[in-house]
Design an enzyme around this catalytic site. Structure first.
Site, PDB file in Angstrom:
ATOM      1  N   LYS A 108       0.853  -1.189   0.000  1.00 44.91           N
ATOM      2  CA  LYS A 108       0.000   0.000   0.000  1.00 44.91           C
ATOM      3  C   LYS A 108       0.879   1.226   0.000  1.00 44.91           C
ATOM      4  CE  LYS A 108      -4.478   0.843   0.329  1.00 44.91           C
ATOM      5  NZ  LYS A 108      -5.528  -0.134  -0.027  1.00 44.91           N
TER       6      LYS A 108
HETATM    7  N1  GLU Z   1      -7.062   0.130  -3.528  1.00 41.02           N
HETATM    8  C1  GLU Z   1      -7.810  -1.074  -3.760  1.00 41.02           C
HETATM    9  C2  GLU Z   1      -7.906  -1.909  -2.515  1.00 41.02           C
HETATM   10  O1  GLU Z   1      -7.794  -1.425  -1.409  1.00 41.02           O
HETATM   11  C3  GLU Z   1      -7.303  -1.839  -4.980  1.00 41.02           C
HETATM   12  C4  GLU Z   1      -5.861  -2.218  -4.969  1.00 41.02           C
HETATM   13  C5  GLU Z   1      -5.364  -2.803  -6.280  1.00 41.02           C
HETATM   14  O2  GLU Z   1      -6.131  -2.930  -7.233  1.00 41.02           O
HETATM   15  O3  GLU Z   1      -4.184  -3.114  -6.338  1.00 41.02           O
HETATM   16  O4  GLU Z   1      -8.173  -3.078  -2.589  1.00 41.02           O
END
Ligand code: GLU
Length: 418
Positions: A108
């Protein structure tokens, strides 16, 4: 995010791992490894503002685990981002990818900034400098960012461009959630909300309710919440309330989600939509309804307000919206919670489809994307439900059992290097 004194999200995430490991009997050494993120990168992002002054923003990229595949997860732009929050979100991405069984680890990113107060060109310069700072740490086989809170396909396009200009050729697979025109997948933008709608539909079914006329309240009307509302409406549910950071609206007869989306696009808020009563976010969370969809930030449902929740099902479109104490209260009240790592995994699932399509340069129709998404979400829902029934666990504990079990198995098989 809201960070009450007792809730450090990183501590919550580590405790969830420890608890899951004890339920499914994972060795202490594997737990110890998984408690620690593989890498934490902090960067300073000097950015020229429109008035020619400079601001230095702080950004984080955390890669929690790459045991089952490249690290994967979004980047959020938000004034309350903290490193511990990003670590927790990265861990949750590891479990999320494992629960739907796609070949990724978890990551993240977050930048402490207020995108609502920045111009498009300021956001572009900040994003390009962030990309430049991350350049050795991300890549199609290493770590693949995507949109998250207050980032979108345009931000992904700037990352693709900056990364590609530095490498010398176009590398679209460095991120997912790109615009379709530069290699994005049809259906990606809607995938988190659509996936949440699929599991909500299955939850209604298994809890003995009909989706036709089921009442739904959605807290948070961004990419995840607005699409979940729209798709649930298309499936026959009645959306009785929605809210965003500025407040909420309620309509007993069911509101027109399309009109709410348009109203928010025009005015910046859902508040003020004709034919609806104004309510607060707290009032929305306490509404009597069949499905409550928290789709905003962490810690929306806490020990302070969980007792007031009057929904039969909570489907978590946001990451970490329910604190552990609140989960225990909801369990006592008999509320059926479909946890974030399952309920919002549709986004990363279609990110995976985007990455697969891009690597083959062979693109699918929107129907193909949506039907493959449906298969994965429905199968994952029933996989977690079977685990829940196996040990009489709630759906969150069951989802963690499945996810931690898969990652632990990968650690065991690969062993520790050297
Ligand atoms: N931000 C989204 C989540 O929290 C998607 C992450 C992604 O597609 O890599 O799952």
């Amino acid at each position: 995010m809201e960070e009450s004194a007792s809730y450090n999200p990183r501590e919550v995430a580590v405790q969830q791992l420890v608890d899951a490991a004890s339920r499914i009997d994972v060795s202490d050494s594997i737990v110890e490894k998984l408690k620690h993120p593989k890498r934490i990168l902090q960067v300073s992002i000097p950015t020229r503002m429109d008035d020619d002054s400079f601001q230095v923003f702080t950004g984080y990229r955390v890669q929690h685990n790459t045991e089952r595949g490249p690290a994967k997860g979004g980047i959020r732009y938000h004034p309350q981002v903290t490193m511990d929050e990003v670590v927790a979100l990265a861990m949750w991405m590891t479990w999320k990818c494992a629960v739907v069984n796609i070949p990724y680890g978890g990551a993240k990113g977050g930048v402490i900034c207020n995108p609502k107060e920045m111009s498009l060109s300021e956001l572009e310069r900040m994003t390009r400098r962030l990309t430049s700072e991350l350049i050795g740490f991300i890549g199609p086989d290493i770590d693949i960012p995507a949109p998250d809170v207050y980032t979108n396909p345009q931000v992904m396009a700037w990352i693709v461009d900056t990364y590609s200009m530095n490498k010398g050729y176009l590398i679209p697979a460095v991120v997912t959630g790109k615009p379709v025109e530069i290699g994005g997948s049809l259906g990606r933008n809607e995938a988190t909300g659509r996936g949440c709608a699929f599991v909500s539909r299955e939850a209604l079914k298994t809890q003995g309710m009909d989706i036709n006329g089921a009442t739904v309240a959605v807290q948070g009307f961004g990419n995840a919440g607005s699409v979940a509302a729209k798709v649930l409406e298309e499936m026959g549910a009645k959306i009785i309330a929605v809210s965003d950071s500025r407040g909420g609206i309620y309509c007993e007869a069911g509101l027109d989600v399309g009109a709410a989306i348009e109203h928010k696009a025009d005015t910046g808020a859902v508040s003020g939509l004709e034919g609806c009563d104004e309510i607060t976010n707290e009032e929305l969370l306490a509404l009597e309804c069949d499905v409550l969809v928290p789709a905003a930030l962490e810690n929306a449902i806490t020990a302070d307000n969980a007792d007031a929740v009057n929904a039969k099902i909570v489907a978590e479109a946001a990451n970490g919206p329910t604190t552990p104490e609140a989960q225990a209260i909801l369990d006592d009240k008999g509320v059926f919670v479909v946890p974030d790592i399952l309920a919002n995994a549709g986004g990363v699932t279609v990110s995976y489809f985007e990455w697969v399509q891009g690597s083959q340069m062979f693109f699918w129709t929107e129907d193909e994307v949506n039907s493959r998404l449906e298969t994965i979400m429905v199968n994952s829902y029933y996989g977690v439900r079977a685990e829940a029934q196996r040990g009489n666990w709630n759906m969150r504990d069951a989802a963690f059992n499945v996810a931690v079990g898969r990652v632990a198995k990968a650690v065991e098989l690969r062993g520790i290097y050297p």
